[in-house]
Design a protein around this motif. Structure first.
Motif, short mmCIF file in Angstrom:
data_model
loop_
_atom_site.label_atom_id
_atom_site.label_comp_id
_atom_site.label_asym_id
_atom_site.label_seq_id
_atom_site.Cartn_x
_atom_site.Cartn_y
_atom_site.Cartn_z
N ALA A 190 10.16 9.17 -6.38
CA ALA A 190 9.45 9.62 -5.20
C ALA A 190 8.02 8.90 -4.74
CB ALA A 190 9.00 10.83 -5.68
N ARG A 191 7.56 8.21 -5.94
CA ARG A 191 6.43 7.39 -5.74
C ARG A 191 7.05 6.10 -4.56
NH1 ARG A 191 4.93 4.46 -11.24
NH2 ARG A 191 6.31 2.75 -11.10
N ASP A 192 7.99 5.36 -4.83
CA ASP A 192 8.40 4.63 -3.75
C ASP A 192 8.79 5.03 -2.46
OD1 ASP A 192 8.23 2.69 -5.77
OD2 ASP A 192 10.33 2.84 -6.65
N ILE A 193 9.28 6.00 -2.33
CA ILE A 193 9.32 6.86 -0.93
C ILE A 193 7.91 7.00 -0.36
CG2 ILE A 193 10.47 8.69 0.22
CD1 ILE A 193 12.14 9.31 -2.34
N ALA A 194 6.89 7.40 -1.24
CA ALA A 194 5.54 7.78 -0.48
C ALA A 194 5.03 6.37 -0.33
CB ALA A 194 4.90 8.17 -1.76
N ALA A 195 5.24 5.09 -0.94
CA ALA A 195 4.85 4.16 -0.44
C ALA A 195 5.33 3.49 0.85
CB ALA A 195 4.98 3.06 -1.66
N ALA A 196 6.78 3.77 1.20
CA ALA A 196 7.11 3.71 2.50
C ALA A 196 6.67 4.27 3.45
CB ALA A 196 8.83 3.74 2.32
N ILE A 197 6.54 5.61 3.22
CA ILE A 197 5.83 6.35 4.23
C ILE A 197 4.46 5.78 4.71
CG2 ILE A 197 4.99 8.87 4.81
CD1 ILE A 197 7.07 9.79 3.10
N ILE A 198 3.65 5.67 3.55
CA ILE A 198 2.42 5.09 3.81
C ILE A 198 2.56 3.84 4.64
CG2 ILE A 198 0.32 4.19 2.96
CD1 ILE A 198 0.52 6.26 0.64
N ALA A 199 3.38 2.93 4.54
CA ALA A 199 3.51 1.80 5.28
C ALA A 199 3.83 2.27 6.65
CB ALA A 199 4.66 1.01 4.72
N ALA A 200 4.60 3.18 6.82
CA ALA A 200 5.09 3.50 8.41
C ALA A 200 3.75 4.12 9.02
CB ALA A 200 6.07 4.72 8.20
N LEU A 201 2.63 4.78 7.98
CA LEU A 201 1.60 5.44 8.70
C LEU A 201 0.46 4.32 9.10
CD1 LEU A 201 1.14 8.44 6.35
CD2 LEU A 201 1.75 8.35 8.57
N LEU A 202 0.61 3.01 8.47
CA LEU A 202 -0.42 2.31 8.53
C LEU A 202 -0.21 1.05 9.27
CD1 LEU A 202 -1.86 2.18 4.78
CD2 LEU A 202 -2.76 3.24 7.03
N ASP A 203 1.25 0.95 9.62
CA ASP A 203 1.84 -0.39 10.13
C ASP A 203 2.73 -0.04 11.28
OD1 ASP A 203 3.02 -3.01 10.98
OD2 ASP A 203 3.18 -3.41 8.84
N SER A 204 2.16 -0.43 12.68
CA SER A 204 3.07 0.01 13.75
C SER A 204 4.15 -0.51 13.96
CB SER A 204 2.01 -0.24 15.01
OG SER A 204 1.76 -1.59 15.34
N ARG A 205 4.38 -1.78 13.01
CA ARG A 205 5.75 -2.40 13.23
C ARG A 205 6.96 -1.49 12.98
NH1 ARG A 205 7.90 -5.20 8.64
NH2 ARG A 205 6.70 -4.92 6.77
N HIS A 206 6.71 -0.37 12.13
CA HIS A 206 7.62 0.49 11.81
C HIS A 206 7.90 1.62 12.77
CE1 HIS A 206 7.76 -1.49 8.15
NE2 HIS A 206 6.43 -1.19 7.77
N ASN A 207 7.24 1.61 13.89
CA ASN A 207 7.41 2.65 14.88
C ASN A 207 8.77 2.51 15.58
OD1 ASN A 207 6.57 4.79 16.57
ND2 ASN A 207 6.25 3.24 18.21
N GLY A 208 9.20 3.55 15.89
CA GLY A 208 10.76 3.61 16.36
C GLY A 208 11.83 3.35 15.63
N ALA A 209 11.41 3.00 14.17
CA ALA A 209 12.74 2.58 12.98
C ALA A 209 12.85 3.77 12.16
CB ALA A 209 12.14 1.37 12.42
N ALA A 210 14.28 3.58 11.59
CA ALA A 210 14.89 4.40 10.79
C ALA A 210 15.35 3.68 9.39
CB ALA A 210 15.83 5.43 11.43
#
Length: 278
Positions: free
Chosen positions: A163-183
């Protein structure tokens, strides 16, 4: 200051996420059916079944949506949250679904994904595989302590992820706009069978833990006894059916692409949490 609202904050992923968000400088609001105050975190009532609690989304900049476990009506309760978030002025949603939902257009979580895609909001979707943390649930812990890992998985492999690794990915998505629009499909660095999980537990605990490949109907009876509904039982039986045919054995590099780290493997997870099963 940017405010992030997390639904499902009392679950394994929600707790891991809140813990890591506390180090980001973001203002964090934890939403759950039974909110409990935590240092530095505002806890509020939020329930997918109670639309009146969606008022808590007002003034929020970013929303992380975590589904309820085994929710066969996820689309019915989560799509209205997307709509409420948009109306409340939320700018970004990060949605957690599950590995493989994009292969079934009728899957409830796939319908939630499609509603988010069409919302006009900034979004990122993460699709995690089986959680390692499931082995830390009270029922699983009790069984493992008795030397048995019960699962109708046969020799199907799962690319378990912490779960902590999933959380880290979610935080990356919150902080880095390059993940916008991606799955992204999030997995651990390896795929293992339940027998291999049992072997790792045996080695770490110093006593034998064996995988009991129980029949699906017997497993369903155990879940009913544990208090799950018929629909939830059917959901888990379906997931294990997919496991047996290899659907959850896929391993991707998406986690590393998002966070720069490959994620925790089986040996590392067992070593870290060994005390929980002793």
């Amino acid at each position: 200051m940017t405010t992030v609202f997390v639904t499902g904050a009392s679950g394994a992923l929600g707790q891991a996420l809140i813990q890591q968000l506390s180090d980001t400088g973001l203002t964090v609001i934890a939403g759950s059916r039974t909110p409990k105050p935590q240092p530095g975190i505002q806890a509020v009532a939020f329930d997918y079944d109670r639309p009146q609690t969606f008022e808590a989304l007002k003034g929020i900049d970013k929303l992380v949506m975590i589904p309820r476990p085994a929710d066969v009506i996820a689309d019915q309760v989560m799509i209205p949250v997307i709509e409420a978030a948009k109306a409340a002025g939320v700018k970004q949603i990060v949605l957690s679904t599950a590995l493989g939902v994009d292969a079934n257009e009728e899957a409830p979580l796939r319908k939630v994904e499609k509603a988010l895609f069409a919302s006009g909001l900034d979004y990122t979707v993460v699709r995690p595989s089986w959680f390692f943390d499931n082995f830390l649930k009270p029922g699983e812990v009790a069984s493992i302590r008795q030397g048995v890992l019960v699962a109708p998985a046969s020799d199907g492999k799962g690319s378990f992820i912490a779960a902590r690794d999933i959380a880290a990915a979610i935080i990356a998505a919150l902080l880095d706009s390059r993940h916008n629009g991606a799955a992204y499909t999030l997995t651990g660095p390896q795929a293992v069978t339940h027998a291999e999980v049992a072997a790792a537990l045996s080695s770490a605990l110093g006593h034998e833990v064996s995988h009991l490949n129980i029949a699906p109907d017997e497993y369903g009876a155990l879940l009913i006894k544990a208090g799950l509904t018929d629909s939830q039982v059917g959901f888990y039986q379906f997931l294990y059916e997919l496991t047996r045919v290899g659907v959850f054995g896929a391993v991707t590099s998406d986690l590393e692409a998002m966070t720069g780290q490959p994620g925790q493997d089986l040996a590392g997870f067992v070593a870290e949490h060994r005390a929980a099963w002793q």
